[in-house]
Design a protein around this motif. Structure first.
Motif, mmCIF file in Angstrom:
data_model
loop_
_atom_site.group_PDB
_atom_site.id
_atom_site.type_symbol
_atom_site.label_atom_id
_atom_site.label_comp_id
_atom_site.label_asym_id
_atom_site.label_seq_id
_atom_site.Cartn_x
_atom_site.Cartn_y
_atom_site.Cartn_z
ATOM 1 N N VAL A 245 2.792 -1.450 -2.543
ATOM 2 C CA VAL A 245 3.611 -0.442 -1.967
ATOM 3 C C VAL A 245 4.621 -1.264 -1.220
ATOM 4 N N VAL B 299 4.347 3.477 6.264
ATOM 5 C CA VAL B 299 3.465 3.990 5.485
ATOM 6 C C VAL B 299 1.910 4.096 6.308
ATOM 7 N N LYS C 211 -0.426 1.591 7.334
ATOM 8 C CA LYS C 211 -1.023 0.758 6.306
ATOM 9 C C LYS C 211 -0.053 -0.410 6.050
ATOM 10 N N TYR D 228 -3.001 -2.231 -2.273
ATOM 11 C CA TYR D 228 -2.289 -0.890 -1.938
ATOM 12 C C TYR D 228 -0.958 -1.688 -1.294
ATOM 13 N N THR E 58 -6.153 -0.911 1.233
ATOM 14 C CA THR E 58 -6.620 -2.322 0.603
ATOM 15 C C THR E 58 -5.437 -3.154 0.354
ATOM 16 N N ARG F 171 10.536 1.915 7.431
ATOM 17 C CA ARG F 171 9.722 2.630 6.719
ATOM 18 C C ARG F 171 8.396 2.212 7.033
ATOM 19 N N GLY G 231 12.324 9.658 -6.143
ATOM 20 C CA GLY G 231 11.159 8.950 -5.836
ATOM 21 C C GLY G 231 10.192 10.034 -5.614
ATOM 22 N N PRO H 284 -4.264 7.701 -1.669
ATOM 23 C CA PRO H 284 -3.117 6.954 -2.216
ATOM 24 C C PRO H 284 -3.748 5.653 -2.938
ATOM 25 N N GLU H 285 -4.581 4.924 -2.245
ATOM 26 C CA GLU H 285 -5.068 3.535 -2.600
ATOM 27 C C GLU H 285 -5.923 4.106 -4.070
ATOM 28 N N LEU I 63 -3.365 4.870 -6.800
ATOM 29 C CA LEU I 63 -2.660 3.428 -7.257
ATOM 30 C C LEU I 63 -3.608 2.809 -8.309
ATOM 31 N N ASP J 42 5.085 11.066 -3.357
ATOM 32 C CA ASP J 42 5.817 9.884 -3.305
ATOM 33 C C ASP J 42 5.523 8.749 -4.432
ATOM 34 N N LEU J 43 6.419 8.673 -5.250
ATOM 35 C CA LEU J 43 6.082 7.558 -6.196
ATOM 36 C C LEU J 43 5.773 6.329 -5.910
ATOM 37 N N ASP J 44 6.496 5.889 -4.668
ATOM 38 C CA ASP J 44 6.280 4.359 -4.292
ATOM 39 C C ASP J 44 4.915 4.433 -3.439
ATOM 40 N N THR J 45 4.825 5.268 -2.670
ATOM 41 C CA THR J 45 3.303 5.216 -1.826
ATOM 42 C C THR J 45 2.463 5.982 -2.283
ATOM 43 N N LEU J 46 2.458 6.913 -3.269
ATOM 44 C CA LEU J 46 1.418 7.683 -3.623
ATOM 45 C C LEU J 46 1.015 8.505 -2.358
ATOM 46 N N GLU J 47 1.649 8.918 -1.332
ATOM 47 C CA GLU J 47 1.327 9.630 -0.387
ATOM 48 C C GLU J 47 1.372 11.113 -0.949
ATOM 49 N N ARG K 283 7.484 -1.904 -3.768
ATOM 50 C CA ARG K 283 7.918 -0.684 -4.015
ATOM 51 C C ARG K 283 9.059 -0.102 -3.135
ATOM 52 N N ARG L 71 12.898 0.062 -3.240
ATOM 53 C CA ARG L 71 13.778 1.197 -2.845
ATOM 54 C C ARG L 71 14.814 1.214 -1.806
#
Ligand SMILES: Cc1cc2nc3c(=O)[nH]c(=O)nc-3n(C[C@H](O)[C@H](O)[C@H](O)COP(=O)(O)OP(=O)(O)OC[C@H]3O[C@@H](n4cnc5c(N)ncnc54)[C@H](O)[C@@H]3O)c2cc1C
Lengths: 732, 281
Positions: free
Chosen positions: B266, B181, B191, B262, B259, B179, A426, A718-719, A722, A596-601, B269, B273
């Motif tokens: 997220v 974020v 977030k 987002y 947002t 988790r 991920g 990240p926003e 996305l 991170d592909l889920d959160t784009l952090e 996702r 996972r």
């Protein structure tokens, strides 16, 4: 003899700061001091009708100062006279001061401020700088004949266009703005002590505000908790306010902003939009460049013309190109005025040219490292202003250093339009680079006009005191001056003291900005010290005894020198031709990110940088400047959001004004390159701003490498990532 | 503003007898002091319970693990009992603020503020915790979900104190995950934040509590998803079940941190996972 330069003297100011003994403006005991504050506009643009006083408050408990109470000009002294100290008829940004109040204690001050309500009739506010039309300043740089090149390109040449944007950024010095002012003393001198980078700027502003000679204003710097440019011009505003209140109250008045007020009203980095058109030969040679730079100046001119100038002078990057046109404009909006911030316009244009280079490399299927190296300015080349680089050009050295450390020159970039990235963990990795330079010292003939002065003077006990207007703001001025003076005098560092910057006691060395303190002021200091050392002679005995003997024999123990530009520097401000800076620092960054592909952090896991500083006077401090500046750049690249709604800054608390913490810092790999500059002290040139320039493009290139989406705007939150990925899904 | 520093539970309860809706309890102060400084609250009465010994302590009780309301995040993350029975709390406590905040921030205060972005609250939802309330006139226990009633709103009466929290014993084969974020790695408000606890027996889900924060006006349970785990996933599988639940059970907004788009994307996702990693799904 060179014992201190290149060594590690530590930080004389460190123990007091770490232990809490250092006296900041909020700590300074001032008997009878009142607290000052401002009534401010709550809207971005409007006509001031009146200021209502709510009934029930006993106004005898406080003093109130309005525009009519300014004894001199109601003008915030700077490059242009457009900014009033107190707005009178029109307000042009949220937070603009209208009235000042001083009270014996904070609760009374707050009650009084709450009882004053400005009645302002709203006017249309310009909040989008890309459509704003009122131009504050323009800059044009022309080299060769780019028009002809673009009109009839040679066979095989290709044209690339790109638009790059950067948002604002908050300096976020640890200590907010503040000062204490005293009413004029018996001989009419107004005294201000406070947190600042440039005491002599504050002095000038007070003189204008009070209609007095500069000598009648005395400004003393207190321990200053960081500046990053944020304490270049703004302390003059706080100082004028406090001094006006002290005059009205007949007693000292202290103004210390809380974080909320500081975040809402003080200047921040200029937002930018840069458009590039680049004509490139098939082998990657840059044939012609056309760059359009647009900056959001905010409500008033402040330092915008100079920021724009530096932005434009760095807009074509550290590259050779025979035909260049750069057009820059800074426009007025109804945002809080933009101001000085580390890098001073260069980070914005550096971001644009570096991302443009990546775009070109990919389209031509050239390696971005090879493309940069191929076009890099070298010794003997001419910049966009026609400045021939004679000396101290570390361009290839820094490029080769980062390649050796990272293998970036062999890295295979992903294609911009590749399929949606995936990985079992991920997380995906990416690498990006940047190559950049930064002109050290004031632009063009700035240093000539400024004529920075420094004195070295023997104290009765035989120690030598450095008297300069340059300030310690956490960057290490005291240490660097001590090292330079000790080696130039041939004494121990313990024989050197650095005087507190006090305009009544030190000469005007020019402002502590523009990466000039070590290189420019330091060189004047070194020459003054050498003269003093020659005077007192190198006979037997330690320095202090020799110094005392010299004084006892009636010798003159004071040497004051003035900066003189190195011979041969020529600059034409009207045409922007010639030697834009005495010299340049050079650097290259390689950023390695994990997304991170889920959160784009985005995690910047490693930042490798090689920086040519001429000579590291104090290598540990240089490394501190480099890693600190790079982290500030990384923050701007991905998490530091500054936005506004109806002209009001939304990140108005530390809970929402996000900058990276130590936990967010990457591993740093720093290589210091030393290509000495003949006119700098011991070969040193500037380093303060350079590390701020290259982080953002390197990080965004790495994100692009990891995700395969075009990253063309700072910050890449990240926003935003996305939204980019979703857009790509929709179009593919 | 009257301030009373209580030295015992009785003193605190006595002080709260004539509390009004505007009165406030002060524990670590990491929420209350910020609100006071920002002028967002002006209490008539503040009762400081920071030195009340009865509110401290972590100990096993008949129906699980007792956490005094004054238990700090630092205590949570160093407690062997918490790690053994309620490890998610320790994991979440480590992500609250940074060390200085963790030293002061209490679990009672996290619940007392009931911020939609609180980190510990979703964990308490997932663990099925009970909130013990006490006043000078009596005591009662509420499931944590009934305690949180809206945006920064709780079922606590002004004269009541949160005395402690009871976390039920950990069932065999319960799978748990957390988790958060945030905007950065430390000192960051969520977030979005997710906590879940799922018990399974032979591949059959027997209990599921999935909670999320910062995606609605309060911490929410993702009941649609929980039901799907019990009753069988829809034809589109886990991803569809998650998407349906995010649509039905959350109402994220745009704000200064992120947002709505987002948050919902997220959240989905992250859930997919986390759940895909659970062997029972
Ligand atoms: C810099 C910073 C970072 C933060 N980061 C996070 C984070 O990452 N995650 C997170 O979830 N939170 C975070 N917070 C918020 C805060 O730290 C937590 O909510 C913390 O748990 C509050 O506990 P406290 O003891 O400090 O509460 P206090 O401020 O003392 O009280 C909070 C509220 O609860 C009430 N209260 C407290 N104890 C009781 C009691 N026993 N009975 C009844 N009512 C009570 C108070 O009246 C008040 O309304 C952060 C705060 C700061 C300042």
């Amino acid at each position: 003899m060179s014992a201190c330069v290149g060594s590690d003297l530590g930080r004389p100011d460190g123990p007091a700061k770490v232990s809490g003994r250092a006296v900041y403006v909020a700590d300074l005991a001032v008997a009878g001091a009142w607290h000052g504050g401002a009534v401010r506009s709550t809207i971005a643009h409007g006509r001031v009708l009146r200021i209502e006083r709510k009934p029930g408050f006993d106004w005898r408990r406080v003093v109130v100062v309005g525009p009519g109470d300014v004894p001199g000009d109601n003008v915030q002294e700077l490059l242009s006279d457009d900014q009033p100290i107190l707005a009178e008829r029109v307000v042009r940004h949220v937070g603009e001061p209208l009235l000042l109040v001083a009270a014996p204690d904070l609760p009374t001050l707050e009650a009084a401020l709450a009882a004053l309500r400005p009645i302002v009739e709203p006017l249309p506010a310009e909040l989008d700088f890309e459509s704003a039309t009122r131009v504050l300043h323009e800059v044009s740089i022309d080299k060769g004949d780019p028009g002809a090149r673009f009109d009839s390109p040679p066979p095989g040449a290709r044209l690339f266009e790109g638009t790059w944007r950067t948002d604002s950024q908050e300096q976020l010095y640890v200590e907010p703005q503040g000062c204490v002012a005293w009413p004029a003393d018996a001989d009419g001198t107004v005294v201000v002590r406070g947190s600042m980078q440039c005491p002599h700027y504050v002095r000038k502003a007070l003189a204008r505000c009070f209609g007095i000679a500069p000598e009648r204003a005395r400004v003393v710097q207190l321990t200053t908790g960081g500046g990053f440019g944020g304490k270049e011009e703004y302390p003059s505003v706080v100082a004028c306010h406090a001094a006006l209140l002290a005059r009205a109250a007949g007693r000292p008045v202290r103004i210390v902003y809380d974080r909320h007020e500081d975040l809402l009203v003080t200047p921040k980095r200029h937002p930018s939009r840069v458009h590039h058109r680049t004509l490139v030969a098939a082998d990657g040679t840059l044939l012609a460049m056309d760059v359009d730079v647009l900056l959001d100046g905010g409500a008033y001119t402040t330092l915008s013309p100079v920021v724009l100038s530096r932005a434009c002078l760095h807009a074509s990057g550290p590259y050779r190109c025979e035909h260049v046109a750069i057009r820059g404009r800074v426009v007025a909006t109804n945002h809080v005025p933009s101001g000085a911030f580390r890098g001073f316009g260069a980070p914005q244009t550096c971001f644009a040219i570096e991302r443009q280079m990546d775009r070109i490399a990919r389209a031509l299927d050239l390696h971005p490292f090879a493309l940069r190296r191929h076009n890099a300015l070298r010794l003997g080349d001419a910049t966009a202003t026609g400045q021939v680089l004679h000396d101290s050009v570390g361009s290839l050295a820094v490029l080769d250093a980062v390649a050796a450390r990272t293998g970036i020159d062999r890295h295979r970039w992903c294609a911009p339009a590749m399929a949606v990235p995936s990985s079992n963990s991920g997380r995906v990795r990416g690498l990006g680079m940047s190559f950049f330079f930064h002109g050290a010292g004031f632009t063009g003939s700035g240093e000539e006009l400024l004529k920075g002065r420094v004195a070295i003077r023997l104290l009765p006990d035989g120690r030598a005191e450095v008297a300069a207007g340059s300030t310690e703001i956490g960057q290490g001025t005291t240490t660097v001056f001590t090292a330079i003076a000790a080696d130039a005098l041939g004494c121990d560092p313990g024989d050197v003291v650095v005087a507190v910057p006090d305009t009544a006691a030190v000469p005007d060395s020019g402002p502590t900005v523009a990466s000039r303190t070590c290189m420019v002021v330091g060189s004047v200091l070194a020459s003054a010290c050498r003269e003093l050392a020659a005077r007192i002679g190198g006979a037997a005995g330690d320095f202090r005894s020799r110094a005392r003997a010299w004084l006892a024999a009636g010798g003159d123990g004071i040497v004051e020198h003035v900066y003189g530009s190195p011979p041969g520097l020529v600059w034409d401000q009207a045409t922007y031709r010639g030697d834009a800076y005495p010299c340049y620092g050079w650097a290259a960054d390689v950023a390695e990110v994990e997304v991170d592909l889920d959160t784009l952090e985005v995690d910047v896991v490693r930042l490798t940088t090689a920086v040519d500083v001429g000579k590291a006077i104090q290598p540990r401090l240089v490394e501190g400047q480099i890693t600190g500046g790079a982290l500030q750049a990384i923050g701007w690249a991905q998490c530091e959001v500054v936005s506004s709604r109806d002209g009001r800054v939304q990140q108005d608390r530390l809970a929402t004004c996000i900058v990276p913490t130590t936990k967010d810092a990457p591993r740093f790999d720093v290589t210091i390159v030393e290509q000495p500059y003949a006119h700098g002290p011991f070969g040193a040139k500037g380093v303060g701003e350079l590390p701020m320039d290259g982080g953002a493009p390197a990080v965004l290139a790495a994100i692009e490498d990891a995700l395969g989406v075009p990253a063309d705007r700072v910050p890449a939150t990240p926003e935003r990532l996305l939204a980019l990925l979703e857009q790509r899904e929709r179009t593919s | 503003m009257r301030v009373i520093s209580a030295r015992s539970l009785d003193e605190a309860l006595a002080a709260l007898r004539d509390a009004t809706a505007a009165s406030r309890v002060l524990a670590g102060g990491t929420d209350l002091m910020v609100e006071l400084a920002a002028g967002r609250t002006s209490p008539d009465l503040v009762v400081d319970v920071g030195a009340v010994p009865e509110l401290r302590g972590i100990r096993p009780v008949d129906d699980g693990l007792w956490l005094g309301a004054g238990t700090t995040c630092t205590e949570l993350l160093h407690s062997a009992a918490v790690t053994a029975h309620a490890d998610l709390l320790a994991i979440a406590a480590r992500e609250v603020g940074a060390a200085q905040i963790q030293n002061r921030a209490t679990i009672g205060g996290n619940l007392g503020t009931a911020s939609p972005a609180a980190d510990l609250v979703p964990v308490l939802f997932a663990l099925g915790a009970q909130v013990a309330l006490r006043s000078a006139t009596g005591a009662r226990v509420l499931p944590v979900e009934d305690f949180v009633t809206g945006y920064r709103a709780t079922a606590r009466r002004p004269d009541e104190l949160i005395e402690g929290i009871v976390v039920p014993p950990r069932p065999a084969r319960e799978l748990r995950a957390f988790r958060k974020v945030g905007t950065r790695r430390a000192q960051s408000i969520a977030k979005l934040v997710v906590a879940l606890a799922i018990a399974a027996d032979g591949g059959v889900v027997t209990a599921a509590r999935i909670a999320a924060g910062a995606v609605a006006d309060r911490t929410v349970r993702l009941t649609t998803l929980e039901r799907a785990l019990f009753e069988g996933l829809p034809p589109g599988g886990l991803a569809d079940a998650v998407a349906a639940s995010v649509a039905a059970d959350t109402a994220p907004c745009d704000d200064v941190r992120s947002t709505a788009r987002y948050r919902s994307t997220v959240l989905a996702r992250v859930l997919v996972r986390l759940l895909a990693a659970l062997p029972s799904c």
